[in-house]
Design a protein around this motif. Structure first.
Motif, PDB file in Angstrom:
ATOM      1  N   TYR A   1       0.729   1.313  -3.264  1.00 46.34           N
ATOM      2  CA  TYR A   1       0.446   1.317  -4.562  1.00 46.34           C
ATOM      3  C   TYR A   1      -0.762   0.518  -5.056  1.00 46.34           C
ATOM      4  CZ  TYR A   1       5.192   2.959  -5.269  1.00 46.34           C
ATOM      5  OH  TYR A   1       6.261   3.714  -5.168  1.00 46.34           O
ATOM      6  N   TYR A   2      -1.439   0.676  -6.165  1.00 45.37           N
ATOM      7  CA  TYR A   2      -2.731   0.034  -6.516  1.00 45.37           C
ATOM      8  C   TYR A   2      -2.983  -0.042  -7.934  1.00 45.37           C
ATOM      9  CZ  TYR A   2      -4.595   4.631  -7.043  1.00 45.37           C
ATOM     10  OH  TYR A   2      -4.977   5.864  -7.362  1.00 45.37           O
ATOM     11  N   ASP A   3      -3.839  -1.010  -8.162  1.00 43.64           N
ATOM     12  CA  ASP A   3      -4.387  -1.191  -9.699  1.00 43.64           C
ATOM     13  C   ASP A   3      -5.882  -0.920  -9.469  1.00 43.64           C
ATOM     14  OD1 ASP A   3      -1.905  -1.814 -10.970  1.00 43.64           O
ATOM     15  OD2 ASP A   3      -1.982  -3.741 -10.179  1.00 43.64           O
ATOM     16  N   LEU A   4      -6.426  -0.070 -10.409  1.00 44.73           N
ATOM     17  CA  LEU A   4      -8.038  -0.074 -10.604  1.00 44.73           C
ATOM     18  C   LEU A   4      -8.430  -1.242 -11.358  1.00 44.73           C
ATOM     19  CD1 LEU A   4      -8.200   3.668 -10.667  1.00 44.73           C
ATOM     20  CD2 LEU A   4      -8.268   2.236  -8.660  1.00 44.73           C
ATOM     21  N   ARG A   5      -9.587  -1.840 -11.144  1.00 37.73           N
ATOM     22  CA  ARG A   5     -10.447  -2.554 -11.714  1.00 37.73           C
ATOM     23  C   ARG A   5     -11.914  -2.101 -11.624  1.00 37.73           C
ATOM     24  NH1 ARG A   5      -5.866  -4.010 -13.058  1.00 37.73           N
ATOM     25  NH2 ARG A   5      -4.779  -5.837 -12.962  1.00 37.73           N
ATOM     26  N   PRO A   6     -12.664  -2.591 -12.410  1.00 40.69           N
ATOM     27  CA  PRO A   6     -14.040  -2.069 -12.368  1.00 40.69           C
ATOM     28  C   PRO A   6     -14.830  -2.239 -10.848  1.00 40.69           C
ATOM     29  CG  PRO A   6     -13.829  -3.424 -14.430  1.00 40.69           C
ATOM     30  CD  PRO A   6     -12.581  -3.492 -13.485  1.00 40.69           C
TER      31      PRO A   6
ATOM     32  N   PHE B   1      -4.735  -3.488  -3.977  1.00 39.89           N
ATOM     33  CA  PHE B   1      -3.287  -3.073  -3.369  1.00 39.89           C
ATOM     34  C   PHE B   1      -2.406  -3.867  -3.524  1.00 39.89           C
ATOM     35  CE2 PHE B   1      -6.789  -0.456  -1.201  1.00 39.89           C
ATOM     36  CZ  PHE B   1      -6.212   0.917  -1.110  1.00 39.89           C
ATOM     37  N   THR B   2      -1.343  -3.422  -4.040  1.00 42.12           N
ATOM     38  CA  THR B   2      -0.241  -4.356  -4.539  1.00 42.12           C
ATOM     39  C   THR B   2       0.994  -4.292  -3.630  1.00 42.12           C
ATOM     40  OG1 THR B   2       0.402  -2.957  -6.066  1.00 42.12           O
ATOM     41  CG2 THR B   2      -1.129  -4.471  -6.818  1.00 42.12           C
ATOM     42  N   HIS B   3       1.214  -3.292  -3.084  1.00 46.23           N
ATOM     43  CA  HIS B   3       2.548  -3.033  -2.420  1.00 46.23           C
ATOM     44  C   HIS B   3       2.579  -1.772  -1.511  1.00 46.23           C
ATOM     45  CE1 HIS B   3       6.861  -3.164  -1.430  1.00 46.23           C
ATOM     46  NE2 HIS B   3       6.998  -1.929  -2.094  1.00 46.23           N
ATOM     47  N   THR B   4       2.740  -1.825  -0.168  1.00 44.96           N
ATOM     48  CA  THR B   4       3.153  -0.570   0.435  1.00 44.96           C
ATOM     49  C   THR B   4       4.549  -0.356   0.867  1.00 44.96           C
ATOM     50  OG1 THR B   4       0.880  -0.981   1.378  1.00 44.96           O
ATOM     51  CG2 THR B   4       2.338   0.409   2.940  1.00 44.96           C
ATOM     52  N   GLU B   5       5.105   0.613   1.082  1.00 42.71           N
ATOM     53  CA  GLU B   5       6.518   0.913   1.422  1.00 42.71           C
ATOM     54  C   GLU B   5       6.506   2.217   2.184  1.00 42.71           C
ATOM     55  OE1 GLU B   5       9.220   2.812  -2.008  1.00 42.71           O
ATOM     56  OE2 GLU B   5       8.145   0.810  -2.940  1.00 42.71           O
ATOM     57  N   VAL B   6       7.471   2.343   3.215  1.00 38.96           N
ATOM     58  CA  VAL B   6       7.632   3.788   3.794  1.00 38.96           C
ATOM     59  C   VAL B   6       9.234   4.069   3.851  1.00 38.96           C
ATOM     60  CG1 VAL B   6       7.779   4.669   6.138  1.00 38.96           C
ATOM     61  CG2 VAL B   6       5.576   3.135   5.258  1.00 38.96           C
ATOM     62  N   ALA B   7       9.660   5.018   3.700  1.00 34.90           N
ATOM     63  CA  ALA B   7      11.055   5.506   3.783  1.00 34.90           C
ATOM     64  C   ALA B   7      11.659   5.094   4.911  1.00 34.90           C
ATOM     65  CB  ALA B   7      11.231   6.968   3.526  1.00 34.90           C
TER      66      ALA B   7
ATOM     67  N   GLY C   1     -17.299   3.829  -2.393  1.00 33.96           N
ATOM     68  CA  GLY C   1     -18.322   2.925  -3.219  1.00 33.96           C
ATOM     69  C   GLY C   1     -17.611   1.578  -3.478  1.00 33.96           C
ATOM     70  N   GLN C   2     -16.325   1.511  -3.359  1.00 38.18           N
ATOM     71  CA  GLN C   2     -15.775   0.436  -4.110  1.00 38.18           C
ATOM     72  C   GLN C   2     -15.251  -0.650  -3.065  1.00 38.18           C
ATOM     73  OE1 GLN C   2     -12.548   3.155  -5.694  1.00 38.18           O
ATOM     74  NE2 GLN C   2     -13.430   2.672  -7.701  1.00 38.18           N
ATOM     75  N   LYS C   3     -14.534  -1.688  -3.649  1.00 42.27           N
ATOM     76  CA  LYS C   3     -14.158  -2.777  -2.845  1.00 42.27           C
ATOM     77  C   LYS C   3     -12.959  -2.668  -2.842  1.00 42.27           C
ATOM     78  CE  LYS C   3     -17.861  -4.631  -1.179  1.00 42.27           C
ATOM     79  NZ  LYS C   3     -18.406  -4.667   0.285  1.00 42.27           N
ATOM     80  N   ILE C   4     -11.830  -3.578  -2.113  1.00 47.86           N
ATOM     81  CA  ILE C   4     -10.598  -3.684  -2.242  1.00 47.86           C
ATOM     82  C   ILE C   4     -10.213  -5.188  -2.573  1.00 47.86           C
ATOM     83  CG2 ILE C   4      -9.979  -1.999  -0.881  1.00 47.86           C
ATOM     84  CD1 ILE C   4      -8.931  -3.855   1.304  1.00 47.86           C
ATOM     85  N   VAL C   5      -8.857  -5.667  -3.173  1.00 44.24           N
ATOM     86  CA  VAL C   5      -8.510  -6.815  -3.214  1.00 44.24           C
ATOM     87  C   VAL C   5      -7.126  -6.484  -2.638  1.00 44.24           C
ATOM     88  CG1 VAL C   5      -7.396  -8.615  -4.638  1.00 44.24           C
ATOM     89  CG2 VAL C   5      -9.485  -7.175  -5.294  1.00 44.24           C
ATOM     90  N   PRO C   6      -6.624  -6.898  -1.320  1.00 43.78           N
ATOM     91  CA  PRO C   6      -5.475  -6.910  -0.686  1.00 43.78           C
ATOM     92  C   PRO C   6      -4.432  -7.958  -0.931  1.00 43.78           C
ATOM     93  CG  PRO C   6      -7.102  -7.993   0.667  1.00 43.78           C
ATOM     94  CD  PRO C   6      -7.820  -7.566  -0.530  1.00 43.78           C
ATOM     95  N   LEU C   7      -3.669  -7.489  -1.846  1.00 46.27           N
ATOM     96  CA  LEU C   7      -2.585  -8.471  -2.481  1.00 46.27           C
ATOM     97  C   LEU C   7      -1.385  -7.998  -1.426  1.00 46.27           C
ATOM     98  CD1 LEU C   7      -2.836  -8.761  -6.428  1.00 46.27           C
ATOM     99  CD2 LEU C   7      -3.826 -10.111  -4.687  1.00 46.27           C
ATOM    100  N   CYS C   8      -1.326  -7.018  -1.045  1.00 47.13           N
ATOM    101  CA  CYS C   8      -0.177  -6.312  -0.266  1.00 47.13           C
ATOM    102  C   CYS C   8      -0.171  -7.060   1.047  1.00 47.13           C
ATOM    103  CB  CYS C   8      -0.285  -4.836   0.019  1.00 47.13           C
ATOM    104  SG  CYS C   8       0.960  -4.245   1.046  1.00 47.13           S
ATOM    105  N   PRO C   9       1.024  -7.649   1.484  1.00 47.05           N
ATOM    106  CA  PRO C   9       1.075  -8.244   2.979  1.00 47.05           C
ATOM    107  C   PRO C   9       0.820  -7.218   4.021  1.00 47.05           C
ATOM    108  CG  PRO C   9       2.872  -8.907   1.462  1.00 47.05           C
ATOM    109  CD  PRO C   9       2.333  -8.109   0.637  1.00 47.05           C
TER     110      PRO C   9
END
Length: 92
Positions: A27-32, A37-43, A67-75
């Motif tokens: 899961y992600y949120d877009l910013r300029p 990245f906020t959360h990752t899950e697998v069945a 050409g974007q950058k990331i903010v890795p909030l997800c552990p």
């Protein structure tokens, strides 16, 4: 095991698809200029088969291609970056 990864912008997530079924989500949120990245899950029945790593690798490759950058909030994404330093340059 053939894992397909696709971006689903309507749901704000990347999806890992196995045998036609979505079994992993980043899961992600877009910013300029950034993807947060906020959360990752697998069945549960797909765990232990590299789904999450494949999912994040493809997601990061896609972010790089855009050409974007990331903010890795997800552990999980942070742990992936610690093991795969070739993606550290994507961190905002």
């Amino acid at each position: 095991m053939n894992i397909e990864v696709r971006d689903n912008p309507d749901q704000s997530r990347y999806e890992a698809v196995l045998d036609g079924e979505a079994v992993g989500f980043a899961y992600y949120d877009l910013r300029p200029g950034r993807v947060v990245f906020t959360h990752t899950e697998v069945a549960p029945d797909a765990e232990g088969h590299g789904v999450a790593s494949t999912l994040i690798r493809h997601a990061l490759d896609d972010v790089r291609a855009r050409g974007q950058k990331i903010v890795p909030l997800c552990p999980f994404v942070r742990a992936f970056l610690a093991r795969h330093t070739e993606y550290v340059d994507l961190v905002a």
